[in-house]
Design an enzyme around this catalytic site. Structure first.
Site, PDB file in Angstrom:
ATOM      1  N   GLY A 243       0.359  -1.831  -0.448  1.00  0.00           N
ATOM      2  CA  GLY A 243       0.221  -0.143  -0.170  1.00  0.00           C
ATOM      3  C   GLY A 243       0.987   1.108   0.129  1.00  0.00           C
ATOM      4  N   GLY A 470       1.307  -5.453   4.802  1.00  0.00           N
ATOM      5  CA  GLY A 470       3.256  -6.548   4.640  1.00  0.00           C
ATOM      6  C   GLY A 470       3.917  -6.298   5.468  1.00  0.00           C
ATOM      7  N   THR A 471       2.736  -5.900   6.986  1.00  0.00           N
ATOM      8  CA  THR A 471       3.919  -4.665   7.786  1.00  0.00           C
ATOM      9  C   THR A 471       3.521  -6.079   8.716  1.00  0.00           C
ATOM     10  OG1 THR A 471       1.544  -4.115   7.778  1.00  0.00           O
ATOM     11  CG2 THR A 471       2.615  -2.539   7.746  1.00  0.00           C
ATOM     12  N   GLY A 512      -0.414   1.947  12.975  1.00  0.00           N
ATOM     13  CA  GLY A 512      -0.923   0.687  12.832  1.00  0.00           C
ATOM     14  C   GLY A 512      -0.251   0.069  14.112  1.00  0.00           C
ATOM     15  N   ARG A 617       9.514  -1.010  22.496  1.00  0.00           N
ATOM     16  CA  ARG A 617      10.129  -1.736  22.542  1.00  0.00           C
ATOM     17  C   ARG A 617      10.164  -2.249  20.948  1.00  0.00           C
ATOM     18  NH1 ARG A 617       8.977  -5.576  26.584  1.00  0.00           N
ATOM     19  NH2 ARG A 617       7.147  -3.881  27.930  1.00  0.00           N
ATOM     20  N   ILE A 618      10.021  -3.434  20.578  1.00  0.00           N
ATOM     21  CA  ILE A 618      10.247  -3.769  18.867  1.00  0.00           C
ATOM     22  C   ILE A 618       9.410  -5.353  18.938  1.00  0.00           C
ATOM     23  CG2 ILE A 618      11.623  -5.590  17.628  1.00  0.00           C
ATOM     24  CD1 ILE A 618      11.585  -1.779  17.039  1.00  0.00           C
ATOM     25  N   PRO A 621      11.027  -8.853  16.002  1.00  0.00           N
ATOM     26  CA  PRO A 621      12.540  -8.299  15.486  1.00  0.00           C
ATOM     27  C   PRO A 621      12.540  -8.971  14.199  1.00  0.00           C
ATOM     28  CG  PRO A 621      13.077  -9.936  17.198  1.00  0.00           C
ATOM     29  CD  PRO A 621      11.644  -9.486  17.809  1.00  0.00           C
ATOM     30  N   GLY A 693       7.648   1.433  10.567  1.00  0.00           N
ATOM     31  CA  GLY A 693       7.258   1.128   9.068  1.00  0.00           C
ATOM     32  C   GLY A 693       7.504   2.595   8.305  1.00  0.00           C
ATOM     33  N   GLU A 694       7.962   3.140   8.986  1.00  0.00           N
ATOM     34  CA  GLU A 694       7.783   4.850   8.109  1.00  0.00           C
ATOM     35  C   GLU A 694       9.925   5.586   8.481  1.00  0.00           C
ATOM     36  OE1 GLU A 694       5.189   7.563   8.908  1.00  0.00           O
ATOM     37  OE2 GLU A 694       3.655   6.566   6.651  1.00  0.00           O
TER      38      GLU A 694
END
Lengths: 733, 187, 318
Positions: A243, A470-471, A512, A617-618, A621, A693-694
């Site tokens: 997207g 895809g996130t 998101g 926090r991831i 990973p 994501g960005e």
């Protein structure tokens, strides 16, 4: 669940599954070709016909007539709807600019003007080509951002931010630069073009199986466009083939499929032909950015001005390249201003990291130029201007570790061994250069809901209209629920993308992951309360959920025994309180890049990349890493090859396919290293995580550009930095 | 995009033959006989007629690689080939390589290395990865092969060049490379 | 894509005869460019003649020590052929620099020569294009046009499109000859130098082929040895058309042949330029580019071509 104060110690601080490298849950379906994307939903509606769109052949003007006689007579044609059959349909939302369909007015090239519905794709496509259109094109319309900029740049505008007396501080600065940077428009170029299957029932309800990032927005937009009750609209989008912002809003595929289905009295599916996508949908606007930086003798920024100009359709918002410059670096005085050049190019709208992706292409090159002016190491220059407070708002960052990104990155990359004299390091035919850039991107959060259904067999089904573009939403939501309920992840099934499910944040603005996992947690908290009630406790906090059991004191009850008579359903949403706005919640990164530039031809090839990210926090990973390396790839494209080619006389994005709009391919991408700092941000949300994501895209193009300069000594200030911009400065042959 | 100034109305010349044809494809080992519009691409025959939607349409013009599948053992862009031209051919699609319960080693490696995100280019990537390893074994040179007379090495550089006809806008390239190397080294 | 009828043919002369007999018929082999253009209705054949069954898919030696490459030999097979790799490495290099692995598996030798320009104005049927619609104008040369990747030499007021092939550039340097069969069954041999035509006032006429004439093979003369290279310059590293490409054959005495891609409507070479090879890139390029008429946006190609040749010569000198 109200998130009104910073998160305290909670179950996510002793995670068993959150934060682990769980493989993507949708992996087996996607890698075996079984995940159904929008156009592939053969099973959802019987008797699907096929629609094909027709786009305007002019950029601005009116349609005088449309002759559909030959098309209607063509084999297999079942219905044709033209834009002259109706008044302009309402613009779908406040975030749209152009009309998607209806009326005789043309606002941009390839605006949809007809849909042909036929029994097969081949028939629909062929018949569409038989429609004859007469236009009255507006002469003299403006399509040239650079020309518009020249005309408007000296006209004063009210600044968005004016802190202190910039002009005086800049004039008195010990060192200063005044530069102008250009970014060309970019296309999202997601691999799956927009597609929709539309079906109406006898009661006037419409279902749209589509490819969309924001289900609730889509549902409302359809209702507004068709002037119908929102409850009569259902949208379903479980798999989205990319997207990057191009699917934030409904586009003409939705409208044409629904119009076609209504006209034909049968379900219709329609996919945008690739050559139609670039002009019909949205793009990241081009920008012209004037940046002035003044420093004192030690390199402290005393004056920073960032003025951004971008193209937009009248009434739109263009690309705000200046946002990060308000917050990122300490600056005693600030001047931030934006100008919109209104013109009839296609609709400019959000693309991954809107604002910062372009703005950092300017700002981080300017920072490099300023460091050179000062004779300072560009890492050091950024460190000197680090801040824990936004200079524009005076608000403190909730958690900021940018300095660590820089220093740990520099060490890991071997920054001390970099080439320090531009154009001086050569290996064979290749000039070698190194570049660094900083990255900043806010990490917002928004209301998000979910429903959890504890099954009689002890499994849990999670339902939310959140999307996975895809996130990794399927995976991190499953991890969150498994963690909150003390279950194996295998016992959690996540269902997404259906507007029948609770409204979520959707996917956009890197909000998101933070929002939708918090929403799932809220639903789990409600479920824990209900489970507590069922076993005779009023306080779920006193219970322990682990290994598929709930434990109260010495009594352990398997979850399978909780709902033997039928499922227990709990639903809630997270709401983020205003306290979050008292701080700046943002993510940071430092990117380090090594490039080779062919000394003969000027071809640039990236040799290695490192990103060090600070995003709380991831949650996973594996999926977070993919988000970041993917952003870095997009950054390489932005730096070196991606350019929507504007025919400035015709108002046409002329390179409207994937051969002529060059996104990076496998061979362009070198070794990529990504480090996530081990940080937590309790202000961000209950999971103390932030978006990535960005972030992965932000700053990357600037680092590449700075490395190219370092390799060649040629400073190209117009992106993409293609070889024609370097040739004149390369060594004589 | 089609339009307007160039379009002539209708087809006023009679065609010398029918516009549909019967074609027999052996798809993933099963014989399928189809009556197709001559215009139907191999890609649309798979996706629309046989409902094998694992092979993707990303551009329909040979510019992205999402439609990659195997014809008689060789990878092709199925969007640029007509179904009628494949009468008697053996077609292998992503569905023929494995199932979610029984994945091909490459499919499993893509999951293990997160060699995808949105998943739309993925079937094409996996088919190309399989072909890449076979083409390397067969000694077919590539743009980056230094010595044309020697067997090309199984190097990252070779794999990346051979995979370059498959665009991944999510940018999973580095992970895809890891997945392919993993399977290559296991062989 | 318009409806069309379809047939398979069994022998080359029959194919040519059929093409001459049926109105608006076209041959299809790999289909990788034809179908692309048919989907956009840039090509609108009413009948397709599938030539894949003609058996013209062999590479064999010729009496004078050269190679005859059947028109249906796929690009991958040609590039990987042992004789080609050994004796004509410039050809393998050029083939492997083009398109992608899966496209090369389909694309044929004859089809590669016949592929049409990738000019974006040719590809958009709403734009004026003399090549697509004679007399409609050349949108690529109108004010505001995007022409960065288009041709600089051999072009005309009517058209500045380039020929996109890599393979043809190497074949031009190798003095290849195109063999054909006519509808009447006669055969002829057309030197590749004369095969592609310059646009002049008729950019729609792209080759010397007559109606129905079918390419059957491309022949290469006996190997000439020397250092052979194909240097392709493009924005991304792979899967992109050339901005400039240079096919170079350089003999130990400094003589040789140079052909350019990405700059002209056909592979660009001339004998006078070849003679200047010992003098270096500047002299060669001055000759090859002497009648150049670049646009503002693609003027850089002249310098780029010279530097690319200089790079290739530098490599050849080892």
């Amino acid at each position: 669940m109200d998130f009104n104060t910073a998160a305290e110690t909670n179950i996510f601080d002793r995670p068993k599954i959150l934060g682990k490298a769980v493989p993507r849950r949708d992996g087996p379906l996607k890698t075996t070709g079984r995940a159904p994307y929008a156009y592939e939903r053969h099973d959802v509606a019987e008797g699907q016909l096929v629609g094909y769109p027709l786009g305007s052949a002019i950029a601005k003007g009116r349609i005088l007539s449309m002759d559909t006689e030959a098309a209607r007579a063509a084999p297999g044609v079942r219905a044709i709807v033209t834009t002259l059959d109706m008044e302009a349909m309402p613009v779908p939302s406040e975030m749209h600019t152009a009309h998607l369909f209806g009326g005789d007015k043309v606002e941009h090239y390839h605006q949809a003007i007809a849909v042909v519905v036929a029994e097969t794709f081949e028939q629909a496509r062929a018949a569409t080509a038989l429609i004859k259109v007469e236009y009255d094109a507006d002469e003299g319309a403006e399509f040239d951002l650079l020309a518009a900029y020249e005309k408007m740049k000296d006209t004063p505008v009210d600044p968005e931010v004016s802190k202190g007396d910039f002009e005086t501080a800049f004039a008195n600065a010990a060192h200063r630069i005044d530069r102008t940077y250009v970014t060309t428009p970019q296309n999202h170029a997601q691999m799956e073009p927009q597609a929709t299957v539309a079906a109406w029932d006898e009661n006037g309800n419409v279902t749209l199986w589509t490819s969309n990032q924001m289900i609730q927005w889509a549902k409302k937009a359809v209702a507004k466009t068709f002037e119908m009750d929102v409850e009569k609209v259902r949208v379903d989008s479980p798999y989205v083939g990319g997207g990057f912002g191009n699917k934030l809003f409904i586009r003409s595929d939705v409208v044409l499929a629904a119009l076609g289905a209504k006209a034909a009295g049968q379900p219709v599916k329609l996919a945008m032909p690739r050559p139609f996508v670039m002009n019909n949908t949205t793009h990241r606007a081009g920008t012209v950015q004037r940046i002035r930086i003044g420093t004192d003798a030690q390199g402290k920024i005393v004056a920073l001005a960032h003025e951004g100009t971008s193209n937009t359709l009248p009434g739109g918002s263009g690309e705000d390249a200046t946002n990060q410059s308000q917050h990122f670096y300490a600056a005693d005085t600030l001047l931030i201003a934006t100008r919109l050049a209104e013109m009839h190019l296609p609709e400019a709208n959000a693309m991954r990291a809107p604002g910062e992706a372009s703005g950092l292409m300017g700002l981080e090159m300017a920072m490099d130029e300023m460091a050179e002016e000062l004779g300072m190491d560009p890492v050091q220059f950024r460190l000197v201007n680090d801040t824990d407070t936004s200079p524009a708002t005076g608000k403190k960052f909730s958690d900021r570790n940018f300095a660590r990104c820089l220093t740990e990155g520099a060490e890991r990359f071997g920054w001390e061994n970099r080439n320090t004299t531009p154009g001086s390091r050569r290996e064979g035919d290749w000039l070698i250069g190194h570049g660094v850039a900083g990255a900043f991107r806010p990490s917002p959060a928004t209301t998000s809901g979910a429903r959890v259904r504890l099954q009689a067999d002890g499994r849990i089904i999670v339902e939310t209209d959140m999307t996975d573009i895809g996130t990794g939403s399927y995976t991190i939501i499953a991890q969150t629920v498994a963690e909150a309920m003390g279950m194996d992840i295998e016992d959690v099934e996540v269902r997404l993308g259906d507007s029948a499910f609770p409204v979520s944040s959707g996917s956009g603005g890197q909000f998101g992951a933070v929002s939708s996992t918090a929403g799932a947690y809220a639903a789990c908290t409600a479920l824990r309360r209900e489970v507590a009630r069922r076993i005779g406790h009023n306080d779920a906090d006193g219970l322990s959920f682990a290994r598929g059991n709930v434990t109260a004191g010495a009594k352990e009850t398997p979850l399978v025994d909780i709902a033997p008579e039928g499922e227990i359903v709990a639903e809630d949403k997270v709401k983020f309180g205003s306290f979050r706005k008292d701080r700046m919640v943002a993510t940071f990164a430092a990117h380090f890049v090594e490039v080779g530039v062919n000394a003969w031809t000027g071809e640039v090839r990236v040799r290695r990349m490192l990103g060090v990210c600070d995003a709380g926090r991831i949650m996973n990973p594996t999926t977070a890493l993919s988000q970041v390396i993917g952003g870095m790839v997009m950054g390489v494209g932005a730096a070196l090859s991606e350019e929507i080619a504007v025919d400035t006389a015709k108002g046409v994005f002329i390179n409207h396919d994937l051969a002529n709009y060059e996104v990076p391919v496998h061979a362009d991408i070198p070794e990529q290293e990504v480090v996530f700092l081990d940080t937590l941000d309790p202000v961000s949300g209950p999971l103390k995580s932030k978006g990535v994501g960005e972030l992965g895209l932000c700053g990357v193009a600037g680092a590449v550009a700075n490395a190219v300069y370092n390799a060649t000594g040629v400073r190209a200030r117009e992106y993409p930095i293609t070889l024609d911009k370097l040739l004149d400065g390369l060594p004589e042959v | 995009m089609n339009t307007h100034s160039d379009m002539q109305a209708g087809q006023d010349t009679a065609l010398p033959g029918p516009t549909t044809s019967k074609t027999r494809l052996v798809v993933n080992g099963t014989e399928r006989v189809l009556e197709v519009d001559n215009r139907t691409t191999l890609l649309d025959a798979l996706r629309e007629h046989l409902r094998l939607t694992g092979t993707k349409k990303g551009c329909d013009h040979g510019q992205c690689g999402a439609c990659t599948c195997f014809v008689n053992g060789q990878r092709v862009n199925s969007c640029l080939s007509l179904a009628v031209m494949h009468d008697g051919d053996e077609i292998t699609t992503i569905e023929g390589l494995g199932t979610p319960e029984d994945m091909d080693p490459l499919q499993a490696a893509f999951v293990a290395h997160d060699g995808f995100q949105c998943g739309y280019c993925t079937p094409g990537q996996i088919c190309s990865a399989k072909a890449t390893l076979e083409e390397l074994r067969a000694g077919i040179p590539s743009h980056v092969t230094k010595d044309l007379l020697a067997n090309p090495p199984l190097s990252p550089e070779e794999i990346k060049e051979r995979m370059s006809g498959n665009i991944c806008r999510c940018g999973a390239y580095a992970n895809i490379l890891e997945a392919v190397l993993d399977v290559a080294e296991a062989r | 894509m318009r409806a069309f009828s379809y047939e398979k043919v069994k022998n080359p002369a029959g194919a040519a005869a059929r093409a001459a007999e049926v109105a608006n018929a076209k041959f299809v082999a790999g289909g990788t460019n034809l179908l692309d253009l048919m989907k956009l209705e840039i090509e609108t054949p009413l009948h397709l003649i599938d030539v894949n069954g003609l058996g013209l898919d062999r590479i064999e030696g010729t009496d004078d020590g050269g190679l005859r490459i059947g028109t249906l030999v796929r690009n991958t097979a040609l590039a990987a052929d042992e004789r080609v790799k050994r004796d004509y490495p410039v050809l393998t290099r050029a083939l492997m620099a083009g398109a992608s692995g899966q496209l090369r598996n389909k694309a044929t030798t004859g089809g590669n020569l016949l592929q049409r320009t990738r000019c974006p104005y040719f590809y958009d049927t709403a734009m004026a294009c003399n090549k697509r619609k004679p007399g409609s104008g050349c949108a690529a040369q109108a004010p505001g046009a995007f022409s960065r990747q288009l041709g600089v030499v051999g072009v005309s007021e009517a058209c500045i499109a380039t020929h996109p092939s890599d393979m043809a550039v190497a074949m031009r340097a190798l003095d290849a000859v195109v063999e054909t069969v006519m509808p009447e069954g006669e055969t002829r041999a057309i030197p590749l130098a004369d095969f592609h035509l310059l646009p002049g006032h008729t950019p729609e006429v792209e080759t010397a082929l007559k109606p129905g004439e079918l390419i059957t093979a491309v022949t290469l003369p006996a190997p000439v040895g020397g250092h052979q290279s194909y240097t392709k310059v493009r924005d991304r590293s792979s899967y992109a058309f050339a901005l400039v490409s240079v096919a170079l054959i350089r003999q130990p005495d400094g003589s040789g042949a140079v052909a350019l891609g990405g700059v002209a409507p056909k592979p660009w070479r001339n004998a006078a330029a070849d003679k200047l090879l010992p003098e270096g890139a500047k002299a060669v390029m001055a000759e090859l580019m002497k009648d150049a008429r670049p646009t503002e946006q693609n003027r850089y190609k002249i310098k780029l071509a010279e530097r690319t040749l200089a790079s290739a010569l530098n490599e050849a000198k080892g």
